[in-house]
Design a protein around this motif. Structure first.
Motif, mmCIF file in Angstrom:
data_model
loop_
_atom_site.group_PDB
_atom_site.id
_atom_site.type_symbol
_atom_site.label_atom_id
_atom_site.label_comp_id
_atom_site.label_asym_id
_atom_site.label_seq_id
_atom_site.Cartn_x
_atom_site.Cartn_y
_atom_site.Cartn_z
ATOM 1 N N GLY A 1 8.719 7.647 6.351
ATOM 2 C CA GLY A 1 7.190 7.374 6.114
ATOM 3 C C GLY A 1 6.995 6.249 5.283
ATOM 4 N N LYS A 2 5.771 6.538 4.643
ATOM 5 C CA LYS A 2 5.186 5.533 3.605
ATOM 6 C C LYS A 2 5.256 5.509 2.448
ATOM 7 C CE LYS A 2 3.675 2.016 4.730
ATOM 8 N NZ LYS A 2 2.232 1.414 4.773
ATOM 9 N N LEU A 3 5.056 4.326 1.675
ATOM 10 C CA LEU A 3 5.096 4.268 0.103
ATOM 11 C C LEU A 3 3.608 3.664 -0.170
ATOM 12 C CD1 LEU A 3 8.394 2.733 -0.817
ATOM 13 C CD2 LEU A 3 7.637 5.165 -1.060
ATOM 14 N N VAL A 4 3.063 4.120 -1.266
ATOM 15 C CA VAL A 4 1.709 3.636 -1.874
ATOM 16 C C VAL A 4 1.731 3.437 -3.243
ATOM 17 C CG1 VAL A 4 0.296 4.578 0.309
ATOM 18 C CG2 VAL A 4 0.670 5.872 -2.006
ATOM 19 N N LEU A 5 0.682 2.474 -3.663
ATOM 20 C CA LEU A 5 0.489 2.359 -5.071
ATOM 21 C C LEU A 5 -1.152 3.097 -5.374
ATOM 22 C CD1 LEU A 5 1.589 -1.260 -5.518
ATOM 23 C CD2 LEU A 5 2.941 0.508 -5.796
ATOM 24 N N ARG A 6 -1.178 3.682 -6.510
ATOM 25 C CA ARG A 6 -2.265 4.052 -6.943
ATOM 26 C C ARG A 6 -2.872 3.309 -8.160
ATOM 27 N NH1 ARG A 6 -0.044 8.490 -8.081
ATOM 28 N NH2 ARG A 6 -0.004 8.355 -10.510
ATOM 29 N N MET A 7 -4.097 3.155 -7.759
ATOM 30 C CA MET A 7 -4.932 2.268 -8.931
ATOM 31 C C MET A 7 -5.830 3.321 -9.866
ATOM 32 S SD MET A 7 -3.864 -0.478 -7.437
ATOM 33 C CE MET A 7 -3.167 -1.198 -6.033
ATOM 34 N N PRO A 8 -6.137 2.953 -10.829
ATOM 35 C CA PRO A 8 -6.990 3.736 -11.646
ATOM 36 C C PRO A 8 -8.161 4.346 -11.149
ATOM 37 C CG PRO A 8 -6.274 1.711 -12.899
ATOM 38 C CD PRO A 8 -5.838 1.450 -11.415
ATOM 39 N N ALA A 9 -8.870 3.701 -10.288
ATOM 40 C CA ALA A 9 -9.809 4.103 -9.667
ATOM 41 C C ALA A 9 -9.728 5.314 -8.665
ATOM 42 C CB ALA A 9 -10.676 2.951 -8.783
ATOM 43 N N ALA A 10 -8.530 5.748 -8.274
ATOM 44 C CA ALA A 10 -8.178 6.778 -7.232
ATOM 45 C C ALA A 10 -8.489 8.177 -8.130
ATOM 46 C CB ALA A 10 -6.698 6.878 -7.224
#
Length: 321
Positions: free
Chosen positions: A307-316
């Protein structure tokens, strides 16, 4: 604000956090507070100094990669008519030269974004580039129709697992090559036949198909030509080996086309409908903080992500769901 930038071409350690400023959107633009950014093979390829985007940006380092974003519209510029502040959106942005997704905010044209109704921000960030590659490979270049038989090479990855679901949703019979540990997963999302690409006779196990979507390239792509039925075709995605596969196909009288994905908000909206209806779902292989981008690239380059990889930002944290 921070952004994760390619400071020099090389291994994942060249990715460094640098400060950034919020930009003011101009005519037809909006500023998005990014919650998640998708991580794609092209990001790692560019970071390593390979490919067209790297060649065009070599004198512009440090450069912020990332083409997939999901977040919330924070400010709209003059003339914007389709989006408003507070809208949740996703899109394939800045492709192929501007990038900019590995950041806390981005200013883009409103036409690069679609609204996320009934789909999570995380799924929205993981979808655009991989989804469009799968969609365009199957339907735009491959002309796949209901009832046809399609072979998807390397079906367990980000593009592959979406291609399986899209092809299945549109009534095709889906055959895949994947490592054995992915067979149960792929059967569960719509593949009717699973073949282990480690087997010496995998081509014979596949049989004849109307379309091959080649996500591996190289010798595997060439070998898959033997699976193409009369009047069928092969679409190959990896650009570096596209020409040798085209040449091999020409020698056999088989239509082979390479492809370069392109942004298309209408296609993206169609894929979001499938996600909203439950006809497709994006499997997330991992989620990393923006500062952990190098770890995300290491995981991607291991070649074993499902599947996929994501980066999480502080706004999440401010915009759950």
């Amino acid at each position: 604000m921070t952004q994760l930038q390619i400071t020099a071409f090389g291994d994942p350690s060249v990715l460094k956090l640098n400060p950034s400023l919020d930009k003011v959107p101009a005519e037809g633009e909006v500023r998005v507070r990014i919650c998640y950014a998708g991580v794609n093979p092209i990001d790692a390829k560019t970071r390593a100094g390979l490919g067209w985007a790297a060649a065009q940006n070599k004198d512009k380092l440090p450069w912020t990669p990332g083409y997939d974003v999901a977040g919330v519209v924070e400010k709209v510029g003059p003339g914007v008519s389709t989006l408003a502040e507070g809208d949740r959106v996703c899109g394939m942005v800045g492709f192929p030269l501007a990038g900019g997704g590995y950041a806390e905010s981005i200013v883009v044209s409103e036409g690069e974004l679609v609204q996320l109704d009934g789909v999570s921000l995380k799924q929205g960030a993981a979808l655009p580039l991989a989804g469009l590659t799968a969609w365009q490979g199957l339907f735009e270049h491959g002309a796949l129709k209901a009832g046809q038989r399609v072979l998807i090479l390397a079906a367990g990855g980000g593009v592959g697992h979406l291609a399986v679901q899209f092809a299945s949703a549109y009534g095709a019979e889906v055959v895949v090559t994947a490592s054995k540990e992915n067979h149960g997963f792929l059967h569960g999302i719509g593949a009717s036949k699973m073949v282990d690409y480690h087997d010496a006779d995998w081509v014979a196990q596949v049989g004849r198909v109307d379309l091959v979507l080649d996500l591996m390239g190289g010798e595997s792509g060439k070998a898959a030509l033997a699976c193409v039925a009369e009047g069928g075709r092969l679409v190959t995605v990896p650009t570096i080996t596209a020409q040798p596969i085209k040449d091999a196909g020409a020698a056999l009288g088989i239509a082979v086309s390479g492809m370069l994905v392109h942004p298309d908000s209408k296609q993206l909206a169609q894929m979001l409908i499938l996600l909203r209806q439950g006809d497709a779902h994006i499997t997330l292989a991992g989620e990393f903080e923006l500062a952990e981008g190098a770890l995300a690239h290491q995981a991607l380059e291991s070649g074993h992500t499902r599947g996929k990889l994501v980066l999480r930002m502080p706004a999440a944290g401010r915009y759950p769901g």
